[in-house]
Design an enzyme around this catalytic site. Structure first.
Site: not given
Ligand code: UD1
Ligand code: CA
Length: 494
Positions: A19, A85
């Site tokens: 995004r 995550t």
């Molecule tokens: C996540 C949480 C959500 C929370 C939110 C807070 C999960 C499943 N969901 O959602 O409950 O309210 O954060 O901001 O945990 N990342 C990785 N590897 C991945 C995916 C993500 O390292 O495969 C990192 C991203 O770079 C980021 C963080 O994890 O720094 C959060 O990822 P994002 O995709 O933004 O999660 P949300 O959908 O926001």
């Protein structure tokens, strides 16, 4: 209570950040002069954790390059093609010692306002409660997009449900998962092995660890914080601007509470690493960036941009830009001055209007007051550079350096064709094109001698207003005594 030292802090930074619509990885976009990830790393370091680790995948080389440039001791873990995550944390654990025990904190690289103290508090609360999982939560007005915290009849946390997997009723919950966690390392490792990808996004969710740990008989809890900005993540550039503004408000407030006057915080931008002395006054439209330092009692602004610049006590800088410059105590700069790298202005010195300087060392009390380019030059203490002087430092191939000695005077509209050495106590006549060195006590006159041609107007411009005026003046007997051609008193304005 003594602070609990976490075994590790794992910072998640592998996500794509689609995004943002950017060729720069999301976590490297800056606010307050520091990438989002830089803020997360600093907060993590504040816990004194044994290991601080960053999990990378998307544009990993750029992110890793940043990490090693700011903190070579960081552990870097690569996430594989399994998404989510939970998988990110699993990959993070795999890159840490296998016998790691104790508390593991998990934070996000895109949550920049989280404070070190909040992570310290989390580690302490987690240890004190005896929980195996503690999630940091906040109650927000608009929970859209966040995971919701589902609590049981007893008020305890049961599970976390993602927006995309939530029922209508669950979506109305306003307590959200901040994405910041405390875990017991062993419980985390075991639970992650059991986490599947059976959800709306087909990802391995870290949030599932909570319900699994609970089902295995471990205690789980929430650490709720009131300062919701600390839990806000950046997903797009609208949020980037919003959090940048909040951070700036906080930085301005910190300096005002420390005794700095900021006339208009709304138009004043101060980077995280700037320092400002007491009783400094910052006027509207000013940006203090990078590692800039401002001495006490200095007046900066309006409309000043300083990048990595040091300003001494009681100095005044108005409508100017400076980059990698030093402005001495009590010196004055501006309005409309441009100080480029290597500019060092001595105490009580002056760089005035429409003056550009570069690699210029200007001594104590020396003045470059008007309309000058001073590049590659040393100007001695007390020297005065006349209006419109140009240091011609570049011959089209190489740069050359000049020196103007102590208490010397350079007349207006001089071109110093570098390299030239003007000794201490010397003069240069106004309008000179200087190519040779000047000794102490000498004046250099380097311009064509003036030649007056009598009767020229009558011959060349007959019948004009000017010719009539000349005739009338001659009739009235208005004449200057002929010049002897001595230029020695023509050094120009001061
Ligand atoms: C996540 C949480 C959500 C929370 C939110 C807070 C999960 C499943 N969901 O959602 O409950 O309210 O954060 O901001 O945990 N990342 C990785 N590897 C991945 C995916 C993500 O390292 O495969 C990192 C991203 O770079 C980021 C963080 O994890 O720094 C959060 O990822 P994002 O995709 O933004 O999660 P949300 O959908 O926001
Ligand atoms: Ca997010």
């Amino acid at each position: 209570m003594n602070s609990v030292r976490p075994a590790a802090v794992i910072i998640l930074a592998a996500g794509e950040g689609t995004r943002m619509k950017s060729s720069t990885p999301k976590v490297l976009h800056p606010i307050g002069g520091l990438p989002l990830l830089g803020h997360a790393i600093r907060a993590a370091r504040a816990t004194a954790a044994e290991h601080v680790e960053v999990v990378v995948r998307h544009q990993r080389d750029l992110v890793v390059e940043y990490c090693s440039s700011v903190d070579p001791a960081l552990v870097v873990a690569d996430q594989d093609e399994v998404k989510g995550t939970g998988r990110a944390v699993e990959c993070g654990l795999a890159a840490l010692p296998a016998d790691l025990v104790g508390t593991v904190l998990v934070t996000s690289g895109d949550v920049p306002l989280i404070e070190g103290q909040t992570l310290v508090d989390l580690a302490n609360a987690h240890a004190a409660s005896g929980a195996a999982v503690t999630v940091v939560t906040a109650e927000v007005a608009d929970p859209t997009g966040y995971g919701r915290v589902v609590r049981g009849a007893d008020g305890g946390v049961e599970r976390i449900v993602e927006q995309k997997d939530a029922s209508e009723a669950e979506r109305s919950i306003r307590e959200i998962n901040s994405g910041i966690w405390g875990f017991d390392a062993a419980v985390l490792r075991d639970a992650l092995e059991q986490v599947g990808t059976d959800n709306a996004q087909g990802e391995k969710y870290l949030t599932d660890v909570l319900a699994l740990a609970r089902a295995a008989g471990h205690r789980v809890g929430a650490h709720r914080i009131d300062d919701i900005w600390q839990t806000e993540g950046v997903n797009d550039r609208v949020q980037l601007a919003k959090l940048g503004r909040v951070l700036n408000d906080r930085v301005c407030e910190k300096w005002m509470r420390a005794g700095v006057t900021i006339v208009d915080p709304a138009t004043t931008w101060i980077d995280t690493d700037v320092t400002i002395g007491q009783d400094a006054r910052i006027l509207p439209g000013t940006q203090l960036l990078g590692a800039t330092t401002i001495g006490s009692g200095a007046v900066i602004g309006p409309e000043v941009t300083l990048i990595d610049t040091e300003v001494g006590e009681e100095a005044e800088v108005e409508r100017a830009k400076a980059n990698l410059a030093v402005i001495g105590a009590g010196a004055t700069v501006g309005p409309y001055s441009y100080l480029r790298p290597g500019t060092v202005l001595g105490a009580k010195g002056r760089i005035g209007g429409f003056v550009e300087t570069k690699n210029a060392q200007i001594g104590e009390g020396a003045k470059v007051p008007h309309l000058t380019y001073a590049g590659d030059v040393e100007i001695g203490p007390g020297a005065n550079i006349g209006a419109g002087t140009i240091f011609a430092n570049y011959d089209g191939v190489a740069k050359h350096r000049s020196r103007i000695g102590k208490d010397s005077f350079v007349g207006s509209h001089t071109v110093v064709i570098s390299p030239v050495d003007v000794a201490d106590g010397a003069y240069v006549a106004a309008g000179s094109a200087l190519t040779q060195d000047v000794n102490p006590g000498e004046i250099a006159v380097a311009r064509a001698k003036q030649r007056n041609v009598p009767g020229w107007v009558a011959r060349a411009r007959p019948g004009t207003r000017t010719a009539a005026a000349a005739e009338a003046a001659a009739a009235a007997g208005t004449r200057h005594t002929p010049s002897d051609g001595d230029d020695s008193d023509t050094e120009g304005e001061r």
